[in-house]
Design a protein around this motif. Sequence first.
Motif, mmCIF file in Angstrom:
data_model
loop_
_atom_site.group_PDB
_atom_site.id
_atom_site.type_symbol
_atom_site.label_atom_id
_atom_site.label_comp_id
_atom_site.label_asym_id
_atom_site.label_seq_id
_atom_site.Cartn_x
_atom_site.Cartn_y
_atom_site.Cartn_z
ATOM 1 N N ALA A 112 -7.594 -15.050 -1.778
ATOM 2 C CA ALA A 112 -7.684 -14.179 -2.943
ATOM 3 C C ALA A 112 -6.884 -12.919 -2.655
ATOM 4 C CB ALA A 112 -9.138 -13.822 -3.243
ATOM 5 N N THR A 113 -6.307 -12.355 -3.705
ATOM 6 C CA THR A 113 -5.512 -11.133 -3.585
ATOM 7 C C THR A 113 -6.219 -9.989 -4.294
ATOM 8 O OG1 THR A 113 -3.429 -12.357 -3.450
ATOM 9 C CG2 THR A 113 -3.295 -10.043 -4.076
ATOM 10 N N LEU A 114 -6.385 -8.890 -3.575
ATOM 11 C CA LEU A 114 -7.006 -7.691 -4.120
ATOM 12 C C LEU A 114 -5.930 -6.657 -4.408
ATOM 13 C CD1 LEU A 114 -9.536 -5.947 -4.744
ATOM 14 C CD2 LEU A 114 -9.535 -5.287 -2.316
ATOM 15 N N HIS A 115 -5.818 -6.227 -5.672
ATOM 16 C CA HIS A 115 -4.849 -5.198 -6.062
ATOM 17 C C HIS A 115 -5.518 -3.831 -5.870
ATOM 18 C CE1 HIS A 115 -2.273 -8.332 -7.634
ATOM 19 N NE2 HIS A 115 -3.288 -8.798 -8.357
ATOM 20 N N VAL A 116 -5.331 -3.255 -4.690
ATOM 21 C CA VAL A 116 -5.989 -1.996 -4.354
ATOM 22 C C VAL A 116 -5.462 -0.875 -5.242
ATOM 23 C CG1 VAL A 116 -6.479 -0.355 -2.496
ATOM 24 C CG2 VAL A 116 -6.293 -2.797 -1.986
ATOM 25 N N THR A 117 -4.141 -0.805 -5.381
ATOM 26 C CA THR A 117 -3.491 0.124 -6.309
ATOM 27 C C THR A 117 -2.355 -0.638 -6.989
ATOM 28 O OG1 THR A 117 -1.807 0.953 -4.772
ATOM 29 C CG2 THR A 117 -3.982 2.013 -4.683
ATOM 30 N N ASP A 118 -1.612 0.036 -7.836
ATOM 31 C CA ASP A 118 -0.466 -0.600 -8.484
ATOM 32 C C ASP A 118 0.602 -0.988 -7.472
ATOM 33 O OD1 ASP A 118 -1.665 -0.328 -10.931
ATOM 34 O OD2 ASP A 118 -0.594 1.520 -11.469
ATOM 35 N N GLN A 119 0.594 -0.336 -6.310
ATOM 36 C CA GLN A 119 1.632 -0.593 -5.319
ATOM 37 C C GLN A 119 1.139 -1.350 -4.081
ATOM 38 O OE1 GLN A 119 2.740 3.737 -5.270
ATOM 39 N NE2 GLN A 119 4.835 2.929 -5.335
ATOM 40 N N PHE A 120 -0.173 -1.352 -3.873
ATOM 41 C CA PHE A 120 -0.705 -1.887 -2.618
ATOM 42 C C PHE A 120 -1.624 -3.082 -2.875
ATOM 43 C CE2 PHE A 120 -3.861 -1.413 0.983
ATOM 44 C CZ PHE A 120 -3.017 -1.956 1.952
ATOM 45 N N ASP A 121 -1.282 -4.217 -2.256
ATOM 46 C CA ASP A 121 -2.081 -5.443 -2.377
ATOM 47 C C ASP A 121 -2.560 -5.898 -0.999
ATOM 48 O OD1 ASP A 121 -1.488 -5.503 -5.074
ATOM 49 O OD2 ASP A 121 0.102 -7.005 -4.873
ATOM 50 N N VAL A 122 -3.737 -6.496 -0.982
ATOM 51 C CA VAL A 122 -4.271 -7.125 0.229
ATOM 52 C C VAL A 122 -4.690 -8.549 -0.118
ATOM 53 C CG1 VAL A 122 -6.048 -7.099 2.007
ATOM 54 C CG2 VAL A 122 -5.046 -4.948 1.216
ATOM 55 N N THR A 123 -4.157 -9.506 0.648
ATOM 56 C CA THR A 123 -4.501 -10.916 0.457
ATOM 57 C C THR A 123 -5.331 -11.395 1.633
ATOM 58 O OG1 THR A 123 -2.494 -11.357 -0.813
ATOM 59 C CG2 THR A 123 -3.604 -13.254 0.163
ATOM 60 N N LEU A 124 -6.481 -11.990 1.326
ATOM 61 C CA LEU A 124 -7.374 -12.529 2.347
ATOM 62 C C LEU A 124 -7.520 -14.025 2.126
ATOM 63 C CD1 LEU A 124 -10.200 -9.819 2.257
ATOM 64 C CD2 LEU A 124 -8.334 -9.991 3.903
ATOM 65 N N GLY A 125 -7.456 -14.778 3.207
ATOM 66 C CA GLY A 125 -7.598 -16.219 3.099
ATOM 67 C C GLY A 125 -8.177 -16.808 4.358
ATOM 68 N N GLY A 126 -8.476 -18.081 4.292
ATOM 69 C CA GLY A 126 -9.015 -18.753 5.467
ATOM 70 C C GLY A 126 -9.022 -20.254 5.275
ATOM 71 N N ARG A 127 -9.081 -20.965 6.389
ATOM 72 C CA ARG A 127 -9.128 -22.422 6.367
ATOM 73 C C ARG A 127 -10.031 -22.913 7.495
ATOM 74 N NH1 ARG A 127 -5.437 -26.883 5.061
ATOM 75 N NH2 ARG A 127 -5.846 -28.628 6.465
ATOM 76 N N TYR A 128 -10.931 -23.828 7.144
ATOM 77 C CA TYR A 128 -11.751 -24.486 8.155
ATOM 78 C C TYR A 128 -11.295 -25.938 8.260
ATOM 79 C CZ TYR A 128 -15.618 -26.680 10.595
ATOM 80 O OH TYR A 128 -16.356 -27.399 11.492
ATOM 81 N N SER A 129 -11.001 -26.368 9.490
ATOM 82 C CA SER A 129 -10.513 -27.727 9.721
ATOM 83 C C SER A 129 -11.409 -28.421 10.739
ATOM 84 C CB SER A 129 -9.075 -27.713 10.260
ATOM 85 O OG SER A 129 -8.223 -26.967 9.436
ATOM 86 N N LYS A 130 -11.630 -29.710 10.520
ATOM 87 C CA LYS A 130 -12.377 -30.507 11.490
ATOM 88 C C LYS A 130 -11.791 -31.909 11.530
ATOM 89 C CE LYS A 130 -16.957 -31.884 13.070
ATOM 90 N NZ LYS A 130 -18.425 -31.720 12.911
ATOM 91 N N ASP A 131 -11.518 -32.378 12.738
ATOM 92 C CA ASP A 131 -10.974 -33.727 12.945
ATOM 93 C C ASP A 131 -11.908 -34.523 13.845
ATOM 94 O OD1 ASP A 131 -8.747 -33.056 11.481
ATOM 95 O OD2 ASP A 131 -7.514 -32.596 13.230
ATOM 96 N N LYS A 132 -12.167 -35.751 13.434
ATOM 97 C CA LYS A 132 -12.865 -36.710 14.279
ATOM 98 C C LYS A 132 -11.890 -37.835 14.601
ATOM 99 C CE LYS A 132 -17.511 -35.945 12.377
ATOM 100 N NZ LYS A 132 -18.691 -36.606 11.746
ATOM 101 N N LYS A 133 -11.707 -38.113 15.888
ATOM 102 C CA LYS A 133 -10.694 -39.081 16.297
ATOM 103 C C LYS A 133 -11.299 -40.119 17.246
ATOM 104 C CE LYS A 133 -6.710 -35.988 15.877
ATOM 105 N NZ LYS A 133 -5.472 -35.487 16.525
ATOM 106 N N ARG A 134 -10.777 -41.331 17.102
ATOM 107 C CA ARG A 134 -11.166 -42.422 17.989
ATOM 108 C C ARG A 134 -9.921 -43.239 18.295
ATOM 109 N NH1 ARG A 134 -12.354 -47.854 17.604
ATOM 110 N NH2 ARG A 134 -13.994 -48.664 18.966
ATOM 111 N N ALA A 135 -9.765 -43.637 19.540
ATOM 112 C CA ALA A 135 -8.611 -44.449 19.923
ATOM 113 C C ALA A 135 -9.053 -45.545 20.888
ATOM 114 C CB ALA A 135 -7.532 -43.594 20.577
ATOM 115 N N ARG A 136 -8.609 -46.772 20.590
ATOM 116 C CA ARG A 136 -8.753 -47.867 21.549
ATOM 117 C C ARG A 136 -7.350 -48.237 22.013
ATOM 118 N NH1 ARG A 136 -10.811 -54.163 20.756
ATOM 119 N NH2 ARG A 136 -10.602 -54.720 22.971
ATOM 120 N N GLN A 137 -7.115 -48.139 23.310
ATOM 121 C CA GLN A 137 -5.792 -48.376 23.873
ATOM 122 C C GLN A 137 -5.895 -49.447 24.959
ATOM 123 O OE1 GLN A 137 -5.301 -44.080 24.622
ATOM 124 N NE2 GLN A 137 -3.507 -44.153 23.296
#
Length: 351
Positions: A37-62
Amino acid sequence: MFRVGIDSAVRAAAGTPAFDTAASAYKIESYAFFGQATLHVTDQFDVTLGGRYSKDKKRARQTGATMDALPIIAAPFDVTNRAEYSSFDPRIVATYKFTLDVNVYASYSTGFKSGGFQYVPFNAASANTLFDPEDIKTYEVGLKSEWLDRKLRLNAAGFYYDYRNLQVSRIIDTPSGPQTLISNAATSTVKGIEVELLMRVARDVELSATYGYLDATYDKYVFNLGQNLVFDGTALVRAPKNTLNLGGEWRIPVADDTLTLRADYALLSTFYHEPGEGDPIFGSGIPLTRKDGYGLLDLRATYQMGAFRINAYGTNVTNKKYRRTVNALGNTIIGFAGQPAIYGVKLGYSF
């Protein structure tokens, strides 16, 4: 599947071939949630905050098996491994607009690349050697601007990347033969600047130049998978200190049609295909993995007739000879040549 031996073709023709078989079966489940999300603090100043959560489950038979008297796979194996990796990665960007055409910004973010299993291992030990996730913290400040009634664009950025457990893929000699192994460089840093300049010198003529400087090193990297090599303080692979890209485009009106001529030249300084900066202490073949700088020239001409388009192109038109990949296996070098000069014509239609 590998067919080996000096008489392998004869044995195959006789119906008694010798095989080494290595197989990998993977199952991966990935989940991710992200937003910003982007916050317009003033007409000239913006702050963008974001985030991502990732999770992987892996299995391998070799698995590995052999029917050969002189095998690549010395002993049969059947190994199953499981692993889970997760990470939350935030992002923050602050932007200040001096005018509609000039702004500066600063950003901070983190990134995550999941760990995993070796690709086609030839023995149980390699199959059980998992590599860790790669994490990065990035810091960047920059300028984006347009001048002279938007005839001149000037962008510049400075960045600092702090890697933890950078994943590095190498092909090495093992008792079972050459094998790809992925290991982690404990800490690595990348510092650099990039400057982009685009100028409309006439109504239908544009010139561009982009310069990049890179200082990329393995701060702490010990490759101990059978070799115990210490690459601390050496340059990252395929990381030239200097890059320069020049471009030019000329759009020529032809009655109701348009002919566009374009040229691009990309120049790289010296870099290395393997860790160690070409120092023979890391292997007798390592000096040959150094690649001196080179440049590639591409040309293109496009004729636009309404919805029809004819495109003639040439890549690497000077037929520069270079190697796009080099692997050092002891005193044996495996190199893959870059593309030679290529010319062609494409026809297109826009619906």
